[in-house]
Design a protein around this motif. Structure first.
Motif, short mmCIF file in Angstrom:
data_model
loop_
_atom_site.label_atom_id
_atom_site.label_comp_id
_atom_site.label_asym_id
_atom_site.label_seq_id
_atom_site.Cartn_x
_atom_site.Cartn_y
_atom_site.Cartn_z
N HIS A 120 0.85 -1.19 0.00
CA HIS A 120 0.00 0.00 0.00
C HIS A 120 0.88 1.24 0.00
O HIS A 120 1.79 1.37 0.83
N PHE A 121 0.59 2.16 -0.92
CA PHE A 121 1.46 3.30 -1.21
C PHE A 121 0.66 4.59 -1.04
O PHE A 121 -0.18 4.93 -1.88
N ASP A 122 0.89 5.30 0.06
CA ASP A 122 0.14 6.52 0.37
C ASP A 122 0.82 7.75 -0.20
O ASP A 122 1.97 8.03 0.12
N VAL A 123 0.08 8.48 -1.03
CA VAL A 123 0.61 9.70 -1.64
C VAL A 123 -0.09 10.90 -1.00
O VAL A 123 -1.31 11.02 -1.08
N MET A 124 0.68 11.77 -0.37
CA MET A 124 0.12 12.95 0.32
C MET A 124 0.79 14.21 -0.20
O MET A 124 2.01 14.24 -0.40
N ASP A 125 -0.02 15.26 -0.39
CA ASP A 125 0.50 16.46 -1.04
C ASP A 125 0.64 17.67 -0.14
O ASP A 125 1.06 18.74 -0.58
N GLY A 126 0.26 17.55 1.14
CA GLY A 126 0.34 18.69 2.03
C GLY A 126 -0.78 19.70 1.84
O GLY A 126 -0.81 20.74 2.50
N HIS A 127 -1.73 19.39 0.96
CA HIS A 127 -2.88 20.27 0.71
C HIS A 127 -4.18 19.58 1.14
O HIS A 127 -4.89 20.07 2.01
N SER A 131 -1.16 -0.96 -4.37
CA SER A 131 -2.34 -0.11 -4.29
C SER A 131 -1.88 1.31 -3.93
O SER A 131 -1.23 1.51 -2.92
N VAL A 132 -2.22 2.26 -4.77
CA VAL A 132 -1.84 3.65 -4.57
C VAL A 132 -3.04 4.44 -4.08
O VAL A 132 -4.10 4.45 -4.72
N HIS A 133 -2.87 5.09 -2.94
CA HIS A 133 -3.94 5.88 -2.33
C HIS A 133 -3.58 7.35 -2.52
O HIS A 133 -2.64 7.86 -1.88
N LEU A 134 -4.30 8.03 -3.40
CA LEU A 134 -4.02 9.42 -3.72
C LEU A 134 -4.74 10.36 -2.76
O LEU A 134 -5.93 10.63 -2.93
N MET A 135 -4.03 10.84 -1.78
CA MET A 135 -4.56 11.84 -0.85
C MET A 135 -4.07 13.20 -1.32
O MET A 135 -3.25 13.86 -0.67
N ILE A 136 -4.55 13.60 -2.51
CA ILE A 136 -4.06 14.81 -3.16
C ILE A 136 -5.21 15.56 -3.81
O ILE A 136 -6.24 14.98 -4.15
N THR A 137 -5.01 16.85 -3.99
CA THR A 137 -5.96 17.63 -4.78
C THR A 137 -5.66 17.40 -6.26
O THR A 137 -4.55 17.01 -6.63
N ASN A 138 -6.64 17.59 -7.09
CA ASN A 138 -6.50 17.42 -8.55
C ASN A 138 -5.94 16.05 -8.93
O ASN A 138 -4.98 15.97 -9.72
N PRO A 139 -6.49 14.96 -8.43
CA PRO A 139 -5.94 13.64 -8.75
C PRO A 139 -6.03 13.31 -10.23
O PRO A 139 -5.22 12.53 -10.75
N VAL A 171 -0.33 5.08 -12.78
CA VAL A 171 -0.53 3.77 -13.40
C VAL A 171 0.67 3.41 -14.27
O VAL A 171 1.16 2.27 -14.25
N GLU A 172 1.19 4.37 -15.01
CA GLU A 172 2.36 4.13 -15.86
C GLU A 172 3.57 3.67 -15.05
O GLU A 172 4.36 2.85 -15.51
N GLU A 173 3.69 4.19 -13.82
CA GLU A 173 4.85 3.85 -12.99
C GLU A 173 4.63 2.60 -12.15
O GLU A 173 5.51 2.22 -11.38
N GLY A 174 3.46 1.94 -12.27
CA GLY A 174 3.32 0.65 -11.64
C GLY A 174 2.16 0.41 -10.71
O GLY A 174 2.07 -0.67 -10.12
N ALA A 175 1.25 1.36 -10.57
CA ALA A 175 0.10 1.14 -9.70
C ALA A 175 -0.85 0.12 -10.30
O ALA A 175 -1.22 0.22 -11.48
N ASP A 176 -1.24 -0.87 -9.51
CA ASP A 176 -2.24 -1.86 -9.94
C ASP A 176 -3.64 -1.46 -9.51
O ASP A 176 -4.62 -1.86 -10.13
N MET A 177 -3.73 -0.68 -8.45
CA MET A 177 -4.99 -0.13 -7.97
C MET A 177 -4.74 1.34 -7.65
O MET A 177 -3.68 1.69 -7.14
N VAL A 178 -5.73 2.17 -7.91
CA VAL A 178 -5.63 3.59 -7.56
C VAL A 178 -6.90 3.99 -6.84
O VAL A 178 -8.01 3.79 -7.36
N ALA A 179 -6.74 4.55 -5.64
CA ALA A 179 -7.87 5.04 -4.86
C ALA A 179 -7.87 6.57 -4.90
O ALA A 179 -6.87 7.21 -4.57
N VAL A 180 -9.00 7.13 -5.32
CA VAL A 180 -9.18 8.57 -5.41
C VAL A 180 -10.26 8.99 -4.42
O VAL A 180 -11.31 8.34 -4.33
#
Length: 221
Positions: free
Chosen positions: A32-39, A63-71, A79-88
């Motif tokens: 599980h890969f959490d992406v956070m943007d500080g926003h 699994s990539v969890h996008l905790m970001i604005t403007n996903p 997805v290009e870099e390897g995510a098999d699942m993306v949560a928005v």
């Protein structure tokens, strides 16, 4: 449906990321890969270069969890870099249907994530389009928080919605998941448990995973 364990690298020793994942990958089902943007959340984690490097080190689903604005500006690249699942997050985009189908068109599974305050009924117009729902059982942004008890009611409601529609949508739960609540989460409908500290900071993680996987979910609602 057999429960799956997603190991959150937010809790691992990031200086030894590849070694940490290889140490546990025999016993988990996905990373599980959490992406956070500080926003959108009050923290900053890691992004595309780290995912690209991690993808080379494991064959497990990520699994990539996008905790970001403007996903919508970033799903293609994740997805290009390897995510098999993306949560928005439901809360981050006014065009959820469009982004869900973009993720699926790219060949990844599309999940929609809900913050603790966001009610399940808001998914009524999108639930048939997604592969899974990520229920946040803590306020997103930091690892190691305490589980929000009312999340159980949300999981039960979500399970009922899925069952009533005859779907096989996954329910992923993230936040404060541990050996004390894993069983009740599974019984109420969870099919994927995200665990960070319970995997990477636990000397007995192998036994923990084994005991969790012996659980069987029951119909909720």
């Amino acid at each position: 449906m057999m429960v799956k364990i997603a190991a959150s690298i937010l809790a691992c020793d990031l200086a030894r990321l590849a070694d940490e994942v290889k140490r546990v990958e025999e016993h988990i089902d996905m990373v599980h890969f959490d992406v956070m943007d500080g926003h959108f959340v009050p923290n900053i984690s890691f992004g595309l270069p780290v995912l690209k490097a991690l993808r080379k080190e494991t064959s497990l689903p990520i699994s990539v969890h996008l905790m970001i604005t403007n996903p919508e500006d970033y799903v293609d690249r994740f997805v290009e870099e390897g995510a098999d699942m993306v949560a928005v997050h439901y809360e981050t985009t006014p065009h959820l249907h469009r982004i869900v189908h973009r993720i699926k068109d790219l060949g990844a599974k599309a999940f929609v994530a809900l913050n603790p305050h966001t009610p399940v009924f808001l998914l009524s117009e999108i639930i048939t389009d997604v592969d899974g729902v990520l229920v946040m059982s803590v306020n997103p942004g930091f690892s190691g928080q305490r589980f929000i008890a009312r999340s159980l009611e949300k999981i039960r409601s979500l399970k009922k919605m899925i069952r009533d529609l005859g779907l096989e949508t996954e329910i992923m739960v993230d936040g404060g998941v541990n050996e004390e609540n894993a069983s009740i989460l599974i019984k109420n409908g969870a099919t994927i448990l995200v665990m960070g500290y319970g995997i990477f900071k636990n000397e007995n993680y192998v036994e923990l995973v084994r005991s969790i996987k012996q659980e069987r979910g029951e119909s909720a609602g």
